[in-house]
Scaffold this motif. Structure first.
Motif, PDB file in Angstrom:
ATOM      1  N   UNK A 170      66.912  43.469  50.011  1.00  0.00           N
ATOM      2  CA  UNK A 170      67.018  43.619  51.471  1.00  0.00           C
ATOM      3  C   UNK A 170      66.205  44.832  51.936  1.00  0.00           C
ATOM      4  N   UNK A 171      66.345  45.949  51.212  1.00  0.00           N
ATOM      5  CA  UNK A 171      65.609  47.155  51.601  1.00  0.00           C
ATOM      6  C   UNK A 171      64.100  46.910  51.533  1.00  0.00           C
ATOM      7  N   UNK A 172      63.654  46.231  50.465  1.00  0.00           N
ATOM      8  CA  UNK A 172      62.221  45.976  50.303  1.00  0.00           C
ATOM      9  C   UNK A 172      61.710  45.036  51.387  1.00  0.00           C
ATOM     10  N   UNK A 173      62.527  44.055  51.720  1.00  0.00           N
ATOM     11  CA  UNK A 173      62.120  43.105  52.756  1.00  0.00           C
ATOM     12  C   UNK A 173      62.009  43.804  54.121  1.00  0.00           C
ATOM     13  N   UNK A 174      62.968  44.687  54.402  1.00  0.00           N
ATOM     14  CA  UNK A 174      62.932  45.395  55.691  1.00  0.00           C
ATOM     15  C   UNK A 174      61.819  46.438  55.736  1.00  0.00           C
ATOM     16  N   UNK A 175      61.317  46.825  54.569  1.00  0.00           N
ATOM     17  CA  UNK A 175      60.181  47.760  54.540  1.00  0.00           C
ATOM     18  C   UNK A 175      58.936  47.094  55.129  1.00  0.00           C
ATOM     19  N   UNK A 176      58.920  45.765  55.158  1.00  0.00           N
ATOM     20  CA  UNK A 176      57.786  45.026  55.742  1.00  0.00           C
ATOM     21  C   UNK A 176      57.923  44.885  57.258  1.00  0.00           C
ATOM     22  N   UNK A 177      59.056  45.302  57.804  1.00  0.00           N
ATOM     23  CA  UNK A 177      59.267  45.195  59.254  1.00  0.00           C
ATOM     24  C   UNK A 177      60.675  44.722  59.537  1.00  0.00           C
ATOM     25  N   UNK A 178      61.115  44.870  60.793  1.00  0.00           N
ATOM     26  CA  UNK A 178      62.496  44.505  61.117  1.00  0.00           C
ATOM     27  C   UNK A 178      62.715  42.989  60.997  1.00  0.00           C
ATOM     28  N   UNK A 179      63.953  42.640  60.721  1.00  0.00           N
ATOM     29  CA  UNK A 179      64.277  41.228  60.561  1.00  0.00           C
ATOM     30  C   UNK A 179      65.746  41.004  60.912  1.00  0.00           C
ATOM     31  N   UNK A 180      66.182  39.754  60.850  1.00  0.00           N
ATOM     32  CA  UNK A 180      67.579  39.425  61.178  1.00  0.00           C
ATOM     33  C   UNK A 180      68.152  38.520  60.090  1.00  0.00           C
ATOM     34  N   UNK A 181      69.480  38.379  60.087  1.00  0.00           N
ATOM     35  CA  UNK A 181      70.179  37.697  59.003  1.00  0.00           C
ATOM     36  C   UNK A 181      69.585  36.375  58.559  1.00  0.00           C
ATOM     37  N   UNK A 182      69.419  35.453  59.497  1.00  0.00           N
ATOM     38  CA  UNK A 182      68.940  34.115  59.125  1.00  0.00           C
ATOM     39  C   UNK A 182      67.565  34.190  58.472  1.00  0.00           C
ATOM     40  N   UNK A 183      66.674  35.015  59.068  1.00  0.00           N
ATOM     41  CA  UNK A 183      65.307  35.123  58.541  1.00  0.00           C
ATOM     42  C   UNK A 183      65.307  35.777  57.149  1.00  0.00           C
ATOM     43  N   UNK A 184      66.195  36.733  56.935  1.00  0.00           N
ATOM     44  CA  UNK A 184      66.268  37.403  55.621  1.00  0.00           C
ATOM     45  C   UNK A 184      66.619  36.377  54.545  1.00  0.00           C
ATOM     46  N   UNK A 185      67.615  35.541  54.823  1.00  0.00           N
ATOM     47  CA  UNK A 185      68.044  34.512  53.867  1.00  0.00           C
ATOM     48  C   UNK A 185      66.879  33.555  53.561  1.00  0.00           C
ATOM     49  N   UNK A 186      66.187  33.115  54.616  1.00  0.00           N
ATOM     50  CA  UNK A 186      65.082  32.157  54.432  1.00  0.00           C
ATOM     51  C   UNK A 186      63.945  32.784  53.634  1.00  0.00           C
ATOM     52  N   UNK A 187      63.659  34.031  53.915  1.00  0.00           N
ATOM     53  CA  UNK A 187      62.559  34.742  53.238  1.00  0.00           C
ATOM     54  C   UNK A 187      62.852  34.882  51.734  1.00  0.00           C
ATOM     55  N   UNK A 188      64.097  35.252  51.409  1.00  0.00           N
ATOM     56  CA  UNK A 188      64.471  35.428  49.998  1.00  0.00           C
ATOM     57  C   UNK A 188      64.410  34.072  49.281  1.00  0.00           C
ATOM     58  N   UNK A 189      64.894  33.055  49.973  1.00  0.00           N
ATOM     59  CA  UNK A 189      64.878  31.715  49.389  1.00  0.00           C
ATOM     60  C   UNK A 189      63.429  31.279  49.096  1.00  0.00           C
ATOM     61  N   UNK A 190      62.551  31.499  50.065  1.00  0.00           N
ATOM     62  CA  UNK A 190      61.151  31.077  49.912  1.00  0.00           C
ATOM     63  C   UNK A 190      60.462  31.868  48.807  1.00  0.00           C
ATOM     64  N   UNK A 191      60.675  33.191  48.794  1.00  0.00           N
ATOM     65  CA  UNK A 191      59.991  34.031  47.799  1.00  0.00           C
ATOM     66  C   UNK A 191      60.473  33.755  46.381  1.00  0.00           C
TER      67      UNK A 191
END
Lengths: 138, 110
Positions: B15-36
């Protein structure tokens, strides 16, 4: 006939019954659920199926609530530890001032007043104070 | 599918690494982790929020309420300075574990 708003309402009741606090974080999780339902429907699912799939992905109310409780317990522990450490330091300061024969006004009035201010009056502010005004939108 | 203990342990650094790329929200965080992770890192969506709130309590991230393109309310999270420090510490620790594991595996083929 499937009523999606009725399903959201029942889901909210389950979350509240499990101890998830409202408006935060329940509002935030409901927004997530609504977004999930919307995406499922865009992918071709009907409303009932979309709700069922998105709600399943959110998870069980009891498990989510247990995770939030861990945060609360951790905060309570940290807060107690902070209060105890502060109380000990102030007590030591008052005792030391008496031992070194500091002026009475300092030992009896100034130090205890400062200690009371530090321990009772100054409290940490909640991060969610702004968020509590928010409500979910469909 | 990755074991749940590892999923739980990796939640904070991810989560910390993902937010280092810019702000995000719950649903998008889940989708991003799933995709990566190509769907191999499976998070129960609701379990993300206790982690986000814990990181916020620890002042590693901050949040603000905003709106989506369609006008729906959303809570956006972003990394704070302390969060960057915590993220770097996580990277060092995970790199060390990875390096020890990789070397041990290499030795098995010698």
């Amino acid at each position: 006939m499937f009523d999606i708003e009725q399903s959201f309402s029942e889901w909210r009741k389950q979350m509240l019954a499990a101890g998830i606090k409202t408006p935060v974080p329940l509002v935030e999780i409901e927004i997530h659920l609504r977004e999930g339902v919307e995406k499922e429907m865009q992918a071709g699912a009907d409303a009932e199926k979309a709700f069922e799939k998105a709600a399943r992905r959110i998870g069980l109310a009891g498990e989510i609530s247990t995770e939030f409780d861990k945060n609360t317990n951790r905060n309570t522990f940290m807060h107690k530890r902070y209060l105890i450490a502060n109380a000990v330091l102030w007590a030591a300061a008052i005792l030391a001032s008496a031992v070194i024969h500091a002026p009475v006004v300092f030992s009896i009035i100034i130090l205890p007043t400062l200690a009371f201010t530090a321990l009772v009056i100054i409290r940490p502010k909640s991060n969610d104070s702004d968020c509590q005004k928010m409500t979910p939108s469909a | 599918m990755i074991r749940k203990e590892l999923v739980a342990a990796s939640a904070e650094p991810l989560i910390l690494s993902l937010l280092a790329n810019g702000e995000s929200y719950g649903y998008a965080i889940i989708q991003e982790i799933k995709a990566r992770s190509e769907g191999k890192l499976h998070w129960t969506d609701g379990m993300l929020y206790p982690v986000l709130h814990r990181l916020e309590d620890r002042k590693l991230i901050k949040s603000r309420w905003g709106e989506s393109e369609t006008g729906r309310k959303r809570k956006y999270y972003s990394l704070k300075e302390h969060g960057k420090i915590a993220m770097n510490r996580h990277h060092d620790e995970w790199t060390l574990v990875h390096s020890v594991l990789a070397n041990l595996k290499k030795e098995q083929y010698v």
